[in-house]
Write an enzyme that holds these catalytic residues in place. Structure first.
Site, short mmCIF file in Angstrom:
data_model
loop_
_atom_site.label_atom_id
_atom_site.label_comp_id
_atom_site.label_asym_id
_atom_site.label_seq_id
_atom_site.Cartn_x
_atom_site.Cartn_y
_atom_site.Cartn_z
N GLU A 111 3.76 15.18 140.04
CA GLU A 111 5.15 15.60 140.19
C GLU A 111 5.40 16.95 139.51
O GLU A 111 4.78 17.27 138.49
CB GLU A 111 6.09 14.56 139.56
CG GLU A 111 5.98 13.20 140.19
CD GLU A 111 6.66 12.11 139.39
OE1 GLU A 111 7.18 11.16 140.00
OE2 GLU A 111 6.68 12.21 138.14
N VAL A 159 14.11 7.11 134.01
CA VAL A 159 12.94 7.57 134.77
C VAL A 159 12.42 8.91 134.27
O VAL A 159 11.37 9.38 134.69
CB VAL A 159 13.26 7.66 136.29
CG1 VAL A 159 13.60 6.28 136.84
CG2 VAL A 159 14.39 8.65 136.56
N ASP A 212 9.35 4.12 137.21
CA ASP A 212 9.68 5.54 137.33
C ASP A 212 9.19 6.18 138.62
O ASP A 212 9.01 7.38 138.69
CB ASP A 212 9.14 6.32 136.13
CG ASP A 212 7.64 6.18 135.97
OD1 ASP A 212 7.00 5.52 136.82
OD2 ASP A 212 7.08 6.74 135.01
N LYS A 257 7.90 21.16 134.43
CA LYS A 257 6.79 20.35 133.92
C LYS A 257 5.96 19.86 135.09
O LYS A 257 6.51 19.42 136.10
CB LYS A 257 7.29 19.16 133.09
CG LYS A 257 6.14 18.33 132.49
CD LYS A 257 6.65 17.24 131.55
CE LYS A 257 7.18 16.04 132.29
NZ LYS A 257 7.53 14.93 131.38
#
Length: 346
Positions: A63, A300, A234, A76
């Site tokens: 992600e 999450v 999550d 990130k």
């Protein structure tokens, strides 16, 4: 050719991050990151917000989590691969970057595997400060993996927890967590079941890794007045709580557009009411109302929390030796002559 100052970006390696944490202290650093998150949540409306960008595979998820407040930009990179533990690898790894919006130049590059553990714990305890029962002293920690010790220390430092009751389906994980928490000032109780772990607990934290619709807590296990800190679910298809618990709880989230995809509430109707934590922090919405209310933080993780952690680290390393200058940006004498810079380096 020596790089110019404009070419250098502060880089915080894992080794330097650990040195920084020990220099500041684990509990103090968690508390200070939480304060930065709280300050940024108070200016929530100044941020760009989008659900994180996932790339799912049969092996896990990778992600990107971007945001900007108009002056700084941060992102990130993070993965979630539950199968990694069986292969001797971390379930979660991460790195992150801050940049100046005016120039687009990066101003910080850092590891975020360790930092994410700190900011996740900081966020949980910050929310606990607003939602947990007053004078809570005992927390059940269900799931004793890489995040568990950080959660326990965060709730100790920020919410006054004195006892943690540990449970994991892997007894070795519980033994690891209990050993790591020795000498921290917490009373540690190792339990043989989730049911045993929640006995007498006013706060229940669930932090498991399996990517499946799991039932870590069933409805009969949750009595009135508790605060549930659900941080394991999550991503789509990954939850921890029985649906009936959600229906009995007041649910608090970071960013609904992301949580409805990834959180416990993916099991509910798309319009099920939830409260955004930034509204509680700014006084625009009510948090805990009474002693019998069940509060549920359906966490999450959201990009603004990482942005806050990155800003904190950028300030914390100033004037220290806990970073190294990384030759990351090409800086030709003439900005139009990148090719000439290449040729002169031959």
């Amino acid at each position: 050719m020596q790089p110019s100052d404009k070419a250098l970006v502060p880089f915080v390696s894992v080794d330097n991050m650990m040195r920084l944490i020990h220099h500041i202290g684990v509990e103090r650093m968690i508390t200070e990151i939480a304060a930065q998150i709280e300050d940024d949540f108070k200016r929530w409306e100044s941020f760009d917000k989008t659900p994180r960008i996932p790339a799912h595979s049969p092996h896990g998820v990778i992600e990107l989590m971007p945001t900007s407040d108009g002056e700084a930009y941060g992102f990130k990179y993070v993965n979630g691969h539950p199968k990694n533990t069986s292969e001797g690898l971390q379930t979660v790894t991460a790195f992150g970057l801050l940049a100046d919006v005016y120039t687009g130049y990066p101003t910080l590059l850092t590891e975020m595997t360790m930092l994410t553990a700190l900011r996740t714990a900081a966020t949980s305890a910050l929310v606990g400060k607003y939602l947990a029962p007053k004078n809570a002293t005992t927390m059940a920690m269900i799931g004793n993996g890489a995040q568990s010790e950080f959660q326990c220390l965060a709730f100790k430092a920020m919410c006054g927890i004195t006892t943690v009751r540990l449970y994991d389906i892997d007894p070795d994980a519980t033994a690891k967590c209990a050993a790591n928490l020795q000498g921290t000032g917490l009373k540690v109780v190792s339990c043989r079941s989730a049911e045993e772990a929640i006995e007498g607990a006013q706060i229940i934290t669930t932090c498991t890794a399996d990517k499946k619709y799991a039932t870590i807590l069933t409805d009969n296990m949750v009595g009135p007045g508790v605060h549930i800190n659900a941080i394991g679910g999550d991503c789509p298809g990954k939850t921890e709580l029985h649906r009936d618990i959600l229906l009995r709880s007041d649910i608090f989230v970071e960013y609904p557009e992301q949580t409805r995809i990834e959180g416990e509430i993916q099991a509910l109707d798309p319009d099920h009411p939830v409260t955004e934590m930034w509204q509680v922090i700014t006084g625009q919405a009510e948090g805990r109302r009474d002693e019998r209310q069940i509060t549920l933080f359906d966490s999450v993780g959201f990009a603004i929390e990482d942005f806050s952690a990155l800003r904190y680290v950028k300030r914390a390393i100033e004037g220290t030796e806990f970073f190294e200058p990384l030759d990351m940006l090409a800086d030709p004498d003439d900005p139009r002559d990148l090719f000439g810079m290449l040729m002169r380096a031959k």
